[in-house]
Scaffold this active site. Structure first.
Site, PDB file in Angstrom:
ATOM      1  CG  ASP A  24      -2.100  -0.831   1.177  1.00 22.58           C
ATOM      2  OD1 ASP A  24      -2.248  -1.537   0.166  1.00 22.58           O
ATOM      3  OD2 ASP A  24      -2.911  -0.803   2.121  1.00 22.58           O
ATOM      4  CE  LYS A  81      -7.143  -1.251  -0.216  1.00 22.06           C
ATOM      5  NZ  LYS A  81      -7.045  -2.710  -0.277  1.00 22.06           N
ATOM      6  N   GLY A 153      -5.468  -2.973   8.710  1.00 26.68           N
ATOM      7  CA  GLY A 153      -5.084  -1.833   9.526  1.00 26.68           C
ATOM      8  C   GLY A 153      -4.862  -2.157  10.994  1.00 26.68           C
ATOM      9  NE  ARG A 165      -3.609 -22.745  11.093  1.00 25.56           N
ATOM     10  CZ  ARG A 165      -2.758 -23.723  10.803  1.00 25.56           C
ATOM     11  NH1 ARG A 165      -3.163 -24.781  10.101  1.00 25.56           N
ATOM     12  NH2 ARG A 165      -1.507 -23.664  11.202  1.00 25.56           N
ATOM     13  N   GLY A 214      -3.281  -7.362   8.147  1.00 27.56           N
ATOM     14  CA  GLY A 214      -2.622  -7.547   9.436  1.00 27.56           C
ATOM     15  C   GLY A 214      -1.178  -8.011   9.370  1.00 27.56           C
ATOM     16  N   GLY A 235      -0.421  -3.768   3.918  1.00 25.84           N
ATOM     17  CA  GLY A 235      -1.117  -2.483   3.912  1.00 25.84           C
ATOM     18  C   GLY A 235      -0.363  -1.488   4.760  1.00 25.84           C
ATOM     19  CB  SER A 236      -1.214  -0.091   8.056  1.00 22.28           C
ATOM     20  OG  SER A 236      -2.552  -0.071   7.590  1.00 22.28           O
TER      21      SER A 236
END
Lengths: 294, 188
Positions: A24, A81, A153, A165, A214, A235-236
């Protein structure tokens, strides 16, 4: 005769992204840094998910000028996005010439029932999924690539682990069924029957499946790869850490050398502070992004 | 050609697709991530993916020098798409580092962005008709030295050969036929 926008061409780009990291970014400078660190693509955003989460309100498609600046800054593919179900945002992104559209739960959904009919587009789409049924519904609508949803995030990998899983367990279950039980299974998980047959034939999802939501450390990336993901979205996790360049390079190497603990130990040294994480139970149910999408 | 040890560079990209195609040819395949694996190979494939991502990892983990010296000693190397870029001596309008093994100048993303990616029928010298899948593909703008042009599409050079080296703009690992794999294995 030249044929554009075919299924082979759309899923083909996802195949080329495999074993790589999609980062990102919110500016041309960040995009260049990601490219230099070895990212295989970037996701052009106005705000990273952690900031979207803290800002609240309605999160929408990025301003086209942000996306264009990022497209001009790098030679690697640029994704962007659109909101779930917002087919006009998707049309705008296609007109801008982005290489992939993420119909994403990180943005506020525009439709509470329906996703974009992705077969209508020449540009390929990636969509999030928490389980096999959701993944196959998205592929049925035309997604050429799938990713786990995780919880964006948060810097907490636990939800992404749960989702991969879940998908893997359901694929093993489907593949163990006798032919006559497949239709009832399709009904149970609300998946298109033909795509379920395809999963049985291939013993895996019919398109590329990345991890997302995450991932904050090289070990997180390697964990998702060892669990069977084809590549990683961060992402973050990069630009919210104290040393983005080192962390980005390290996560790229971890995605390649995911099965080599010696290399992982070496590249995990001295990375500085990871983004500060969020415990999933502290997030109110109505604020969980992973539950968006149908 | 059966039993030849074909390494697929597995840093990033579509290396599994190449592996499965060469297995169908009867070759012994291995996924290459470390420099010391290079010396045991009869041939090497550099797959499609992102050339900047692969190039960065190749340098960081010391595979570039191992590939260059083995290729100069005659090991066959085939690059597809990003692999073609990494084999080139020159990348047009870019300072990106490459292996610099083939006398070609390559232009990246030369047919346009993803919405311009395409499939088309190709005629290849010495091989015949095949289907080409082009994904954000490069083409060769110029060749010199001993490099031979094997295929052009709409007047753009999309397949070249220089002794033990082979490069394609398109992705034979994404189509069913094994003609190009077999052509490459004859070099090994």
């Amino acid at each position: 005769m030249t044929e554009k926008g075919t299924y082979v061409v759309k899923t083909g780009l996802a195949q080329m992204l495999k074993g790589g990291v999609i980062m990102d970014v919110t500016s041309a400078e960040q995009a260049k840094m990601a490219e230099e660190a070895g990212a295989c693509a970037v996701m052009a955003l106005e705000r990273v998910p952690a900031d979207i989460r803290s800002a609240g309100g309605v999160a929408r498609m990025a301003d086209p000028s942000v996306v264009i600046k990022i497209m001009e800054a790098v030679t690697i593919p640029v994704m962007a996005k659109c909101r779930i179900g917002h087919f006009v945002e998707a049309q705008v992104l296609e007109a801008l010439g982005v290489d992939y559209i993420d119909e994403s739960e990180v943005l506020t959904p525009a439709d509470e029932k329906f996703h974009v009919h992705k077969h209508d587009f020449k540009v390929p789409f990636v969509c999030g999924a928490k389980n096999l049924g959701e993944a196959l519904r998205r592929i049925g609508e035309g997604a050429a690539m799938i990713r786990t949803k995780g919880e964006p995030g948060t810097g907490n990998v636990v939800e992404a682990v749960k989702h991969i899983r879940q998908v893997n367990a359901e694929i093993r279950w489907i593949c163990s069924l006798p032919q006559e039980e497949l239709m009832a299974a399709a009904k149970e998980i609300q998946a298109p029957y033909e795509l379920l047959q395809e999963v049985v034939r291939l013993q895996k999802l019919p398109v590329v499946n990345f991890a997302a939501g995450g991932i904050a450390t090289p070990s997180d990336a390697a964990l998702m790869m060892q669990l069977g993901c084809d590549g990683i979205f961060v992402g973050s996790g990069i630009f919210k850490s104290s040393d983005p360049m080192r962390r980005a390079r390290s996560i790229v190497a971890a995605t390649t050398y995911y099965n080599d603990p010696q290399v992982l130990a070496e590249i995990s040294k001295n990375l500085g502070e990871a983004m500060s994480g969020l415990e999933i139970r502290t997030i109110k149910e109505e604020e969980r992004m992973q539950d968006r999408g149908w | 050609m059966a039993g030849k040890r074909v390494g697929i560079l597995a840093l990033q990209g579509a290396f599994l697709e190449h592996e499965s195609a060469f297995k169908r040819c009867g070759a012994q395949t291995s996924l290459v991530r470390r420099a010391e694996q290079i010396k045991t190979l009869d041939a090497l494939v550099i797959p499609g993916g992102e050339s900047t991502a692969m190039g960065t990892l190749m340098t960081r983990f010391g595979l570039d020098q191992a590939i260059i010296s083995k290729a100069r000693a005659g090991m066959p190397v085939w690059g597809t798409c990003a692999g073609m870029i990494l084999l080139a001596r020159e990348v047009v309008a870019s300072k990106q580092p490459t292996l610099g093994l083939m006398d070609i100048a390559v232009r990246r993303n030369a047919f346009g962005r993803q919405v311009d990616s395409f499939e088309a029928e190709l005629v290849i010298e010495g091989i015949g008709i095949t289907r080409g899948v082009f994904i954000r593909a490069p083409y060769v703008e110029r060749v010199w030295g001993e490099t031979k042009i094997l295929c052009e599409y709409q007047e753009k050079i999309v397949m070249v050969e220089e002794n033990n080296l082979l490069a394609t703009s398109f992705h034979p690992e994404l189509t069913e036929t094994l003609d190009i794999q077999k052509y490459f294995l004859q070099k090994a």
